[in-house]
Design a protein around this motif. Structure first.
Motif, PDB file in Angstrom:
ATOM      1  N   VAL A 223      19.682  65.208 -28.389  1.00  0.00           N
ATOM      2  CA  VAL A 223      19.200  63.836 -28.572  1.00  0.00           C
ATOM      3  C   VAL A 223      19.745  63.251 -29.868  1.00  0.00           C
ATOM      4  O   VAL A 223      20.128  62.077 -29.928  1.00  0.00           O
ATOM      5  CB  VAL A 223      17.658  63.789 -28.538  1.00  0.00           C
ATOM      6  CG1 VAL A 223      17.164  62.400 -28.906  1.00  0.00           C
ATOM      7  CG2 VAL A 223      17.155  64.168 -27.144  1.00  0.00           C
ATOM      8  N   LEU A 224      19.823  64.071 -30.911  1.00  0.00           N
ATOM      9  CA  LEU A 224      20.431  63.605 -32.158  1.00  0.00           C
ATOM     10  C   LEU A 224      21.903  63.262 -31.931  1.00  0.00           C
ATOM     11  O   LEU A 224      22.411  62.272 -32.474  1.00  0.00           O
ATOM     12  CB  LEU A 224      20.299  64.676 -33.239  1.00  0.00           C
ATOM     13  CG  LEU A 224      20.762  64.297 -34.643  1.00  0.00           C
ATOM     14  CD1 LEU A 224      20.037  63.069 -35.168  1.00  0.00           C
ATOM     15  CD2 LEU A 224      20.591  65.473 -35.597  1.00  0.00           C
ATOM     16  N   SER A 225      22.577  64.044 -31.111  1.00  0.00           N
ATOM     17  CA  SER A 225      23.964  63.736 -30.757  1.00  0.00           C
ATOM     18  C   SER A 225      24.055  62.381 -30.055  1.00  0.00           C
ATOM     19  O   SER A 225      24.919  61.552 -30.369  1.00  0.00           O
ATOM     20  CB  SER A 225      24.534  64.841 -29.859  1.00  0.00           C
ATOM     21  OG  SER A 225      25.842  64.547 -29.441  1.00  0.00           O
ATOM     22  N   LEU A 226      23.141  62.135 -29.106  1.00  0.00           N
ATOM     23  CA  LEU A 226      23.130  60.845 -28.416  1.00  0.00           C
ATOM     24  C   LEU A 226      22.863  59.709 -29.403  1.00  0.00           C
ATOM     25  O   LEU A 226      23.524  58.663 -29.350  1.00  0.00           O
ATOM     26  CB  LEU A 226      22.067  60.841 -27.324  1.00  0.00           C
ATOM     27  CG  LEU A 226      22.236  61.816 -26.156  1.00  0.00           C
ATOM     28  CD1 LEU A 226      21.121  61.597 -25.129  1.00  0.00           C
ATOM     29  CD2 LEU A 226      23.592  61.686 -25.491  1.00  0.00           C
ATOM     30  N   LEU A 227      21.897  59.902 -30.309  1.00  0.00           N
ATOM     31  CA  LEU A 227      21.576  58.860 -31.279  1.00  0.00           C
ATOM     32  C   LEU A 227      22.755  58.578 -32.202  1.00  0.00           C
ATOM     33  O   LEU A 227      23.036  57.415 -32.529  1.00  0.00           O
ATOM     34  CB  LEU A 227      20.363  59.269 -32.110  1.00  0.00           C
ATOM     35  CG  LEU A 227      18.994  59.104 -31.451  1.00  0.00           C
ATOM     36  CD1 LEU A 227      17.905  59.648 -32.371  1.00  0.00           C
ATOM     37  CD2 LEU A 227      18.721  57.649 -31.116  1.00  0.00           C
ATOM     38  N   ARG A 228      23.423  59.616 -32.632  1.00  0.00           N
ATOM     39  CA  ARG A 228      24.589  59.426 -33.492  1.00  0.00           C
ATOM     40  C   ARG A 228      25.654  58.613 -32.764  1.00  0.00           C
ATOM     41  O   ARG A 228      26.288  57.725 -33.338  1.00  0.00           O
ATOM     42  CB  ARG A 228      25.139  60.781 -33.938  1.00  0.00           C
ATOM     43  CG  ARG A 228      24.284  61.469 -34.998  1.00  0.00           C
ATOM     44  CD  ARG A 228      24.704  62.908 -35.232  1.00  0.00           C
ATOM     45  NE  ARG A 228      24.137  63.441 -36.471  1.00  0.00           N
ATOM     46  CZ  ARG A 228      24.164  64.712 -36.829  1.00  0.00           C
ATOM     47  NH1 ARG A 228      24.735  65.616 -36.039  1.00  0.00           N
ATOM     48  NH2 ARG A 228      23.639  65.113 -37.983  1.00  0.00           N
ATOM     49  N   HIS A 229      25.861  58.934 -31.484  1.00  0.00           N
ATOM     50  CA  HIS A 229      26.855  58.188 -30.701  1.00  0.00           C
ATOM     51  C   HIS A 229      26.422  56.737 -30.496  1.00  0.00           C
ATOM     52  O   HIS A 229      27.236  55.813 -30.618  1.00  0.00           O
ATOM     53  CB  HIS A 229      27.060  58.862 -29.344  1.00  0.00           C
ATOM     54  CG  HIS A 229      27.994  58.122 -28.438  1.00  0.00           C
ATOM     55  ND1 HIS A 229      29.369  58.163 -28.588  1.00  0.00           N
ATOM     56  CD2 HIS A 229      27.756  57.306 -27.382  1.00  0.00           C
ATOM     57  CE1 HIS A 229      29.936  57.402 -27.666  1.00  0.00           C
ATOM     58  NE2 HIS A 229      28.974  56.872 -26.917  1.00  0.00           N
ATOM     59  N   LEU A 230      25.140  56.525 -30.199  1.00  0.00           N
ATOM     60  CA  LEU A 230      24.634  55.166 -30.016  1.00  0.00           C
ATOM     61  C   LEU A 230      24.804  54.338 -31.279  1.00  0.00           C
ATOM     62  O   LEU A 230      25.148  53.149 -31.222  1.00  0.00           O
ATOM     63  CB  LEU A 230      23.159  55.218 -29.610  1.00  0.00           C
ATOM     64  CG  LEU A 230      22.868  55.753 -28.195  1.00  0.00           C
ATOM     65  CD1 LEU A 230      21.397  56.127 -28.052  1.00  0.00           C
ATOM     66  CD2 LEU A 230      23.272  54.730 -27.132  1.00  0.00           C
ATOM     67  N   ALA A 231      24.578  54.965 -32.440  1.00  0.00           N
ATOM     68  CA  ALA A 231      24.762  54.258 -33.710  1.00  0.00           C
ATOM     69  C   ALA A 231      26.233  53.980 -33.974  1.00  0.00           C
ATOM     70  O   ALA A 231      26.601  52.899 -34.459  1.00  0.00           O
ATOM     71  CB  ALA A 231      24.154  55.065 -34.854  1.00  0.00           C
ATOM     72  N   GLU A 232      27.090  54.937 -33.653  1.00  0.00           N
ATOM     73  CA  GLU A 232      28.528  54.751 -33.860  1.00  0.00           C
ATOM     74  C   GLU A 232      29.072  53.594 -33.033  1.00  0.00           C
ATOM     75  O   GLU A 232      29.974  52.875 -33.465  1.00  0.00           O
ATOM     76  CB  GLU A 232      29.284  56.039 -33.485  1.00  0.00           C
ATOM     77  CG  GLU A 232      29.090  57.196 -34.462  1.00  0.00           C
ATOM     78  CD  GLU A 232      29.663  58.504 -33.941  1.00  0.00           C
ATOM     79  OE1 GLU A 232      29.550  59.515 -34.649  1.00  0.00           O
ATOM     80  OE2 GLU A 232      30.213  58.518 -32.823  1.00  0.00           O
ATOM     81  N   THR A 233      28.518  53.419 -31.848  1.00  0.00           N
ATOM     82  CA  THR A 233      29.009  52.371 -30.942  1.00  0.00           C
ATOM     83  C   THR A 233      28.181  51.089 -31.029  1.00  0.00           C
ATOM     84  O   THR A 233      28.415  50.159 -30.257  1.00  0.00           O
ATOM     85  CB  THR A 233      28.995  52.891 -29.494  1.00  0.00           C
ATOM     86  OG1 THR A 233      27.667  53.321 -29.150  1.00  0.00           O
ATOM     87  CG2 THR A 233      29.958  54.064 -29.330  1.00  0.00           C
ATOM     88  N   ALA A 234      27.208  51.059 -31.952  1.00  0.00           N
ATOM     89  CA  ALA A 234      26.339  49.882 -32.147  1.00  0.00           C
ATOM     90  C   ALA A 234      25.735  49.426 -30.833  1.00  0.00           C
ATOM     91  O   ALA A 234      25.762  48.243 -30.470  1.00  0.00           O
ATOM     92  CB  ALA A 234      27.129  48.751 -32.809  1.00  0.00           C
ATOM     93  N   ASP A 235      25.159  50.351 -30.101  1.00  0.00           N
ATOM     94  CA  ASP A 235      24.557  50.035 -28.807  1.00  0.00           C
ATOM     95  C   ASP A 235      23.431  49.019 -28.993  1.00  0.00           C
ATOM     96  O   ASP A 235      22.539  49.216 -29.824  1.00  0.00           O
ATOM     97  CB  ASP A 235      24.019  51.312 -28.161  1.00  0.00           C
ATOM     98  CG  ASP A 235      23.739  51.140 -26.689  1.00  0.00           C
ATOM     99  OD1 ASP A 235      22.791  50.404 -26.355  1.00  0.00           O
ATOM    100  OD2 ASP A 235      24.469  51.727 -25.862  1.00  0.00           O
TER     101      ASP A 235
END
Length: 347
Positions: A223-235
Motif C-alpha cells: 500500500v505504501l508502494s501504491l501511495l508513493r506511485h499515486l503521489a509521484e503521478t499526482a493522482d
C-alpha cells in the motif's frame, strides 16, 4: 528436464510451452505471460482454472483453495500443476491488460544496504540492486535464503522510480527462517538473490473511481508502494487509507504517509487500533478504536462507488472482503493481497 508440452489458455487464445518438471504458472512467467496468481503455494485460489483437455497432476495443495469435489470436476491450481500432455485450460480469472503487458520475470543480485526495526515485529530491509528491477507498484518478489534454494516472498514498498534499490517491510515470525536472519544473520553488505516481479495488486490504468486502501501489519508495504506511485503521478482522485494495528506502538511510517498525503489532491489517513488507543493522541493522525473493517464500514457508506485495495493477514482480508460484499462492491472493483506464511515456514 522432462518432455515439453503445449498449453493453450482459453478464452484468451494464448499458448505457452511447459516442461514436465516445471509448474504451469512458473512456465507462464518465464515466457512473459502474467496469469492471475496469489500465494503461488497452493494455499489461495487466485490461479484456480478449469481443465478442458489434457493430462495434468498437482503437487501438494490446500483443499481450502481447491477442494476434492472441484478437483474431480476438473479444476486445478496453476501454481501446483504439471502437464504430461498438450493441454487446454480455461482461465477463470484474468486481466487482459496485464496478461501480456507485465514486467518480465527477472533474477537480480542485491546487496543488503540497511536493516531497520520499525516496531517489535516489523523490520525494514533495503537492498541495493545490481541493475534496476522492472516492476509495478504493489507487486512482490522472492528472496532466496542464503545457503539454500528456499525462497520467501515479500511485497516491495518502493516504486520503480527508485532504480538503485528496493525496500521491503517484513513481519518477523517466531522461529521463521527469514525472521531469524533479520534478528541475527544478515548484515549490511551481504548478498541476496531476488526474483520477480509477481502479483496483481497493482493500480489499473485508466480507472477513475475513488480509492479506498486497507492494510494491516506488513500489508503496509504494497500500500505504501501504491501511495508513493499515486503521489509521484499526482493522482487527482479521492484516496482514503485505513491501517489496522493493535496499539500505537505497532504503527510506523506515519511521517512519510503524511508527507505523501500533502502531495495528493484529496487524501485521508485513519488508523484503527483494535486493543488500545493509549498514546495515540500524540501521533498527529486520525485514530479510531476497533477493527479496521468496522472503521471503514462506519466511514465509507459509499464503498460500492470506490475501488477497494486490501492487503494484510488473512483474517483481516477475509473480513474486508465480507464487508465489500455486504456493501455491494462489484468484484471487479476489489483487489487484494492476502499475506500467508509458507507451507513449511514463515513468509
Amino acid at each position: 528436464m522432462g518432455d515439453k508440452h503445449r498449453i493453450s489458455f482459453e478464452p484468451v487464445g494464448v499458448e505457452i510451452e511447459v516442461t514436465e518438471d516445471e509448474k504451469i504458472l512458473d512456465a507462464a512467467f518465464r515466457q512473459g505471460v502474467h496469469l492471475m496468481h496469489g500465494c503461488r503455494e497452493g494455499q489461495c485460489s487466485a490461479c484456480k482454472s478449469y481443465v478442458l483437455e489434457g493430462d495434468l497432476q498437482m503437487e501438494r495443495y490446500s483443499t481450502f483453495a481447491c477442494n476434492d469435489a472441484e478437483v474431480e470436476e476438473g479444476y486445478l491450481l496453476l501454481c501446483r500443476a504439471h502437464a504430461y500432455s498438450d493441454c487446454t485450460i480455461e482461465l477463470l480469472n484474468f486481466d487482459e491488460d496485464e496478461l501480456l503487458n507485465s514486467a518480465p520475470l527477472q533474477e537480480i543480485a542485491t546487496e543488503v544496504a540497511e536493516i531497520v526495526p520499525h516496531t517489535r515485529d516489523i523490520v525494514g530491509l533495503r537492498l541495493r540492486t545490481a541493475s534496476p528491477l522492472q516492476y509495478k507498484a504493489g507487486q512482490y518478489a522472492e528472496l532466496t535464503i542464503p545457503g539454500t534454494e528456499d525462497c520467501r516472498s515479500f511485497s516491495m514498498a518502493t516504486t520503480p522510480s527508485t532504480e538503485d534499490h528496493v525496500e521491503f517491510l517484513i513481519k518477523k515470525y517466531p522461529g521463521g527462517r527469514f525472521s531469524a536472519l533479520l534478528e541475527d544473520g544478515l548484515a549490511v553488505g551481504d548478498s541476496l538473490l531476488l526474483r520477480g516481479p509477481y502479483g496483481n495488486f497493482t493500480l489499473k490504468k485508466g480507472h477513475v473511481l475513488p480509492l479506498v486502501l486497507m492494510a494491516g501489519g506488513a500489508g503496509m508495504a504494497p500500500v505504501l508502494s501504491l501511495l508513493r506511485h499515486l503521489a509521484e503521478t499526482a493522482d487527482p482522485r479521492r484516496i482514503r487509507f485505513y491501517y489496522g494495528a493493535r496499539t500505537a506502538a505497532d504503527l510506523f511510517c506515519l511521517d512519510e504517509i503524511r508527507t505523501l498525503g500533502e502531495r495528493l489532491a484529496d487524501f485521508g489517513f485513519v488508523v484503527a487500533l483494535s486493543e488500545s488507543a493509549d498514546g495515540a493522541g500524540e501521533l498527529g493522525v486520525a485514530v479510531e478504536p476497533g477493527m479496521v473493517t468496522d472503521v471503514v464500514e462506519a466511514r465509507e457508506p459509499e464503498l460500492h462507488r470506490a475501488e477497494v485495495y486490501l492487503c494484510g493477514p488473512p483474517p483481516m482480508v477475509d473480513a474486508a472482503l465480507d464487508l465489500a460484499t455486504r456493501q455491494g462492491v462489484p468484484e471487479d472493483q476489489v483487489f487484494y493481497d492476502k499475506f500467508t506464511t509458507s507451507v513449511s515456514d514463515d513468509q
